[in-house]
Write an enzyme that holds these catalytic residues in place. Structure first.
Site, PDB file in Angstrom:
ATOM      1  N   ILE A   1       0.543  -1.043   0.231  1.00  0.00           N
ATOM      2  CA  ILE A   1       0.200   0.111   0.407  1.00  0.00           C
ATOM      3  C   ILE A   1       0.658   1.161  -0.167  1.00  0.00           C
ATOM      4  O   ILE A   1       0.275   2.452   0.116  1.00  0.00           O
ATOM      5  CB  ILE A   1      -1.134   0.402   1.189  1.00  0.00           C
ATOM      6  CG1 ILE A   1      -0.125  -0.702   2.907  1.00  0.00           C
ATOM      7  CG2 ILE A   1      -2.077  -1.257   1.275  1.00  0.00           C
ATOM      8  CD1 ILE A   1      -1.297   0.288   3.592  1.00  0.00           C
TER       9      ILE A   1
ATOM     10  N   TYR B   1       0.127  -9.624  18.639  1.00  0.00           N
ATOM     11  CA  TYR B   1       0.960  -9.538  17.409  1.00  0.00           C
ATOM     12  C   TYR B   1       1.216 -11.192  17.699  1.00  0.00           C
ATOM     13  O   TYR B   1       1.257 -11.688  17.084  1.00  0.00           O
ATOM     14  CB  TYR B   1       2.186  -9.223  17.757  1.00  0.00           C
ATOM     15  CG  TYR B   1       3.159  -9.489  17.113  1.00  0.00           C
ATOM     16  CD1 TYR B   1       2.674  -8.998  15.544  1.00  0.00           C
ATOM     17  CD2 TYR B   1       4.685  -9.885  16.819  1.00  0.00           C
ATOM     18  CE1 TYR B   1       4.484  -9.475  14.318  1.00  0.00           C
ATOM     19  CE2 TYR B   1       5.647 -10.473  15.896  1.00  0.00           C
ATOM     20  CZ  TYR B   1       5.397 -10.114  14.575  1.00  0.00           C
ATOM     21  OH  TYR B   1       6.202 -10.899  13.600  1.00  0.00           O
TER      22      TYR B   1
HETATM   23  N1  SER Z   1      11.088  -8.021  14.708  1.00  0.00           N
HETATM   24  C1  SER Z   1       9.248  -8.817  15.577  1.00  0.00           C
HETATM   25  C2  SER Z   1       9.126  -7.831  16.268  1.00  0.00           C
HETATM   26  O1  SER Z   1       9.632  -7.310  17.369  1.00  0.00           O
HETATM   27  C3  SER Z   1       9.562  -9.517  15.891  1.00  0.00           C
HETATM   28  O2  SER Z   1       9.264 -11.148  15.028  1.00  0.00           O
HETATM   29  O3  SER Z   1       8.098  -7.568  16.320  1.00  0.00           O
END
Ligand code: SER
Length: 318
Positions: free
Chosen positions: A35, A141
């Site tokens: 994007i 996440y």
């Molecule tokens: N490098 C990533 C992060 O810090 C880890 O998967 O979110």
């Protein structure tokens, strides 16, 4: 020939992976999408604007370019995800589901999707965390990556979608910038050191995390995707390891080349994220199944970055 589509191609990994895939398969066969506007690294080949939440657009691009393989990299990283939970969940989950379902419908050959060490939470084994250690992530996440791994495994089992995945550690390169991760400090620190500036570190000095040099990450990704399907025994996501270090260790490594380099520590909300993750990773299955072996360690990475980053800056401004 069937072609390759990369989503999130303007990102830190996407930029370098696009470059390498174009070296191998030819620029015209590797379609970058994002994007954002294409950056310098990926400007030499086909580019399409693509919001991965727009499924008809994914289908349109697959048909237009006769796509057989997708590297679906578009995602929100750990620190940014904590600031906007619903947006992160939507992009990371709905984006993946749309790509998986489209891949099933269009009968694509292969899909790659990145997972992360963030699938592990505070109760996983901290040192040399095994593939099957407890996965109870405490970040949005991490939850999205863990759920994503299960979706990949589901689409493989139920529909035969040949989707493959790696649990990346922090990725460090000098050609592209990370955005919104907890391991980003280990990229920024080189930029400040070379400019002769003091680095303000958002993690405590002893916080060790698993990391990997970008060229190893690109190599691992391509090796996994080129491996015969029968070699892939893990259909959630493979542990993969480079080396581990703390801010104190990387500072010592930089000082071996720039002795006057200074760092100060001001830990913020990212410290808690880092503390919930492993210190180091056991990647035995990746080594056994498809021959994974990293080339770089902390010192060889530091030497390569400090030598090449100023050259790269000159190219960018030329
Ligand atoms: N490098 C990533 C992060 O810090 C880890 O998967 O979110």
């Amino acid at each position: 020939m069937q072609n390759i589509l990369i989503t999130g191609a303007c990102g830190q990994l996407g930029s370098e992976l696009t470059t390498e895939l174009r070296n191998i398969y030819g620029s015209d066969h590797v379609i970058a999408s994002d994007i954002s506007e294409p950056n310098l690294l990926i400007a030499d080949g086909p580019f399409e604007y693509l919001d991965v939440l727009d499924r008809p657009r994914i289908e349109e691009i697959i048909e237009k370019y006769n796509i057989g393989i997708i590297y679906h990299l578009a995602a929100v990283l750990s620190a940014t995800a904590e600031k906007n939970i619903s947006q992160a969940w939507k992009l990371n989950m709905d984006g993946l589901l749309k790509v998986l379902d489209t891949s099933k419908e269009k009968k694509l050959d292969r899909v790659f999707w990145p997972s992360s060490i963030a699938v592990f939470g505070p109760d996983a084994k901290k040192e040399r965390t095994p593939q099957s250690s407890a996965c109870n992530p405490t970040t949005v996440y991490g939850i999205s990556k863990l759920a994503g791994e299960q979706w990949c495994s589901y689409f493989y089992r139920k529909f035969g979608v040949d989707v493959r995945s790696l649990r990346y550690p922090g990725l460090i390169g000098y050609k592209s910038h990370p955005g919104g991760g907890t391991t980003d400090y280990a990229v920024d620190i080189y930029h400040k050191a070379i400019k002769g500036e003091v680095f303000d570190c958002f993690l405590k000095k002893d916080t060790a995390l698993p990391m990997m040099y970008m060229s190893d990450a690109v190599k691992a990704t391509i090796n996994l995707m080129q491996a015969p399907a029968e070699r892939i025994t893990i259909r959630t996501s493979y542990n993969i390891s480079g080396f581990s270090f703390s801010p104190k260790d990387i500072t010592a490594s930089i000082r071996s080349m720039i002795p006057e380099f200074e760092i100060q520590y001001n830990p913020d909300h990212r410290q808690a994220i880092a503390e919930s993750w492993p210190h180091s990773i056991d990647d035995s299955p990746a080594r056994t199944d498809w021959g994974w072996k990293p080339e770089y360690n902390l010192q060889s990475m530091t030497e390569e970055i400090i030598k090449n980053l100023p050259v790269f800056w000159n190219m960018e401004t030329a």
